[in-house]
Design a protein around this motif. Structure first.
Motif, PDB file in Angstrom:
ATOM      1  N   SER A  21      -7.911  17.535 -65.028  1.00 38.67           N
ATOM      2  CA  SER A  21      -8.677  16.521 -64.288  1.00 38.67           C
ATOM      3  C   SER A  21      -9.785  17.162 -63.449  1.00 38.67           C
ATOM      4  CB  SER A  21      -7.747  15.690 -63.399  1.00 38.67           C
ATOM      5  OG  SER A  21      -7.151  16.520 -62.425  1.00 38.67           O
ATOM      6  N   ALA A  22      -9.935  18.478 -63.567  1.00 36.44           N
ATOM      7  CA  ALA A  22     -10.975  19.177 -62.801  1.00 36.44           C
ATOM      8  C   ALA A  22     -12.286  19.204 -63.605  1.00 36.44           C
ATOM      9  CB  ALA A  22     -10.511  20.599 -62.500  1.00 36.44           C
ATOM     10  N   PRO A  23     -13.394  19.410 -62.907  1.00 36.11           N
ATOM     11  CA  PRO A  23     -14.692  19.448 -63.615  1.00 36.11           C
ATOM     12  C   PRO A  23     -14.897  20.782 -64.352  1.00 36.11           C
ATOM     13  CG  PRO A  23     -15.026  19.703 -61.253  1.00 36.11           C
ATOM     14  CD  PRO A  23     -13.566  19.493 -61.449  1.00 36.11           C
ATOM     15  N   ILE A  24     -14.095  20.988 -65.374  1.00 26.25           N
ATOM     16  CA  ILE A  24     -14.127  22.253 -66.126  1.00 26.25           C
ATOM     17  C   ILE A  24     -14.253  21.949 -67.606  1.00 26.25           C
ATOM     18  CG2 ILE A  24     -13.023  24.504 -66.356  1.00 26.25           C
ATOM     19  CD1 ILE A  24     -10.939  23.654 -64.396  1.00 26.25           C
ATOM     20  N   SER A  25     -15.077  22.739 -68.295  1.00 21.58           N
ATOM     21  CA  SER A  25     -15.166  22.586 -69.753  1.00 21.58           C
ATOM     22  C   SER A  25     -14.103  23.492 -70.372  1.00 21.58           C
ATOM     23  CB  SER A  25     -16.546  22.992 -70.239  1.00 21.58           C
ATOM     24  OG  SER A  25     -16.684  24.393 -70.120  1.00 21.58           O
TER      25      SER A  25
END
Lengths: 313, 253
Positions: B94-98
């Protein structure tokens, strides 16, 4: 999207691979700075709904925008302003409290801020547990750590999935205080809960979800006025076996072995309640009043009525 | 790019290694030392040199490969399996990580740990035998590429596994036999003609051969072929990881 909606959901459906349809064409706007409580029984779709907004579940159809950004195409923009406190106590038990909170902050792209994390842990009454291993904490403490992790990157939207499930009364009240404090600082809060009391206590608006359908979303007070019922209980000096014919039009019921007449009416909206007329008709019918009291239906009664009504089954 | 996320995933994984230093580092070093004592000193003293390289020295690249492969796979597999197992993966997802950043964090940490272990084994080996490295740049190239590609492979296993048995299945039943049969302790020339041909289907042979060439200029297959094999394996693993994240395989429902 309405002008002040921070989350906007359109035609959102989710069908899992096993064929279970968890969400059915959900439409929802969450207003900036509000506390929205999503009520629903187990398996209603509450967790699926918030998981979809947070990026944990892929929608089958529909769109979600957060602060104007699409949650799939612009996931970095949307996720960096969202914090999520999950339902389960999911923590890596071999980590220290301070480390796990700092880890969460980094995941969301924020540079280290030990002073902020210290303050956050102090605010959550974890000041003496900062260097404790997570495995040594009680359930309530772990719940606080999960909240600290969700707040570690200073989000403007916080999702609380059943935040007070299995939590004692004292901690529950602490949580409510915390939620209120966050709202004061401008954080938008969406919480799911089984506890109607919780929604009644802290929410601005209430959404009722059942079988994947969002049955309604209303201001808490409006909802209680619109759907809430009041009961006027008239205690008689002597018990009766039948309701006099002159009182039939009020739809009264007899309770307490014929000692109490119960009149149910809708409250609010400036409409006449008919109470004055009823009381005068009771006197005219020869019955003697002993006492009069009123009770108001709770959000719980409204919720049960809603999810049980045939059209929503 | 979310550099902070890569940093914390990497450091978190390295901290896990530090917290279990005995299991993570001492264990492979001790087992390698035992191999040297048994194969190098005890048995090796009765084996003639292979292509001019004494047996104790000859097995060093094979032993390093054995540890690098098994350690890379188990580190990376456990690194991603554990958060899946205890549920904390929700936070990463759910984190802004690709997916690229997730892979760099987890696989980078696993590969780094393998590089450290490999270096320690090399130093340990130098206490037992007189080592020489003819092509240090090639040696480092094979060393790094092996750590990265097999950490990626371990990451795939960790994503695929949904229980502890599956986590051990491929390393135990496939990788260990392939390493042992891929010329860790012998030259393929020492096998009968038929088994020499069969061994050519073992991809690990190419890794060990190339790595050994960088030490002694002795190889079973050409160094170019070895490099091509390791790069192909790396590309295949990258493609598979990309596909798994694109489809949300066992990560997003």
């Amino acid at each position: 999207m309405t002008s002040d909606a921070i989350i906007s959901i359109r035609n959102l459906s989710k069908t899992y691979e096993n064929g279970h349809q968890a969400l059915k064409s959900v439409e929802l706007d969450v207003q900036r700075g509000e506390i929205l409580a999503l009520l629903g029984p187990n398996g209603a779709g509450k967790t699926t709904l918030i998981s979809t907004i947070c990026g944990l579940v892929r929608p089958s159809t529909g769109t979600i925008t957060v602060d104007g950004f699409d949650t799939i195409k612009q996931f970095r923009k949307t996720r960096e302003i969202i914090g999520l406190v999950p339902q389960e106590l999911t923590l890596s038990v071999f980590d220290k409290v301070r480390d796990t909170v700092a880890f969460s902050r980094g995941l969301f792209g924020k540079p280290p801020a030990p002073a902020y994390i210290d303050k956050l842990l102090d605010d959550l009454s974890l000041h003496d547990k900062k260097d404790a291993m997570l495995m040594t904490l009680s359930g309530g403490m772990k719940r606080r750590v999960l909240i600290a992790k969700a707040l570690s990157h200073e989000p403007s939207i916080l999702f609380l999935d059943e935040p007070t499930a299995g939590v004692d009364v004292e901690l529950r009240k602490d949580m409510w205080k915390l939620v209120d404090g966050l709202r004061q600082s401008g954080v938008t809060i969406i919480l799911t809960t089984h506890y109607i009391e919780e929604a009644e206590e802290i929410a601005d608006r209430v959404g009722v979800i059942n079988n994947g359908e969002l049955l309604l979303v209303e201001e808490k007070r409006t909802l209680m006025q619109k759907l809430g019922k009041k009961r006027l209980m008239v205690e008689l000096a002597e018990s009766v076996t039948t309701i006099p014919a002159s009182l039939q039009k009020y739809g009264l019921s007899l309770e307490m072995d014929g000692r109490t007449l119960v009149y149910t009416y809708r409250a609010g909206e400036g409409k006449p309640t008919g109470i004055t007329r009823l009381l005068s008709d009771i006197s005219e019918s020869g019955l003697h009043l002993q006492d009069v009291k009123t009770t108001e239906s709770s959000l719980e009664d409204i919720f049960v009525d809603l999810v049980r009504s045939p059209e929503h089954q | 790019m979310n550099i902070q996320a890569i940093r914390v995933i990497f450091l978190n994984e390295m901290r896990r290694t530090r917290n279990s230093i005995l299991q993570s580092v001492a264990s492979p070093v001790i087992s390698t030392a035992l191999y040297f004592i048994v194969f190098g000193a005890a048995i090796g003293s009765r084996i003639q040199s292979i292509e001019g390289v004494s047996y104790g020295v000859f097995i060093v690249p094979g032993l390093m490969m054995l540890s690098l492969l098994t350690q890379s796979i188990s580190n990376a597999a456990f690194g991603i399996f554990f958060p899946k197992f205890n549920g904390t993966i929700y936070e990463v997802m759910s984190a802004p990580i690709s997916f690229v950043e997730i892979v760099i964090g987890y696989v980078g940490a696993s590969a780094t740990k393998s590089l450290i272990i490999g270096t320690i084994i090399l130093i340990t080996a130098s206490f037992f035998v007189d080592l020489r490295i003819e092509h240090p740049i090639w040696m480092v190239t094979f060393f790094v590429l092996t750590c990265i590609s097999f950490s990626l492979f371990g990451f795939i296993i960790g994503l695929w596994a949904d229980n502890f048995e599956k986590l051990q299945l491929i390393p135990l039943l496939i990788i260990t036999p392939l390493v042992f049969l891929g010329g860790s302790f012998y030259s393929v020339d020492m096998l009968p003609a038929f088994w020499q041909k069969v061994t050519l289907f073992n991809p690990v042979l190419y890794l060990i051969s190339g790595f050994r060439w960088s030490f002694f200029e002795v190889s079973d297959v050409s160094v170019g072929l070895s490099l091509a094999m390791i790069l192909s394996f790396l590309a295949a693993c990258m493609t598979l990881v990309w596909f798994m994240f694109k489809t949300g395989y066992k990560l997003r429902s």
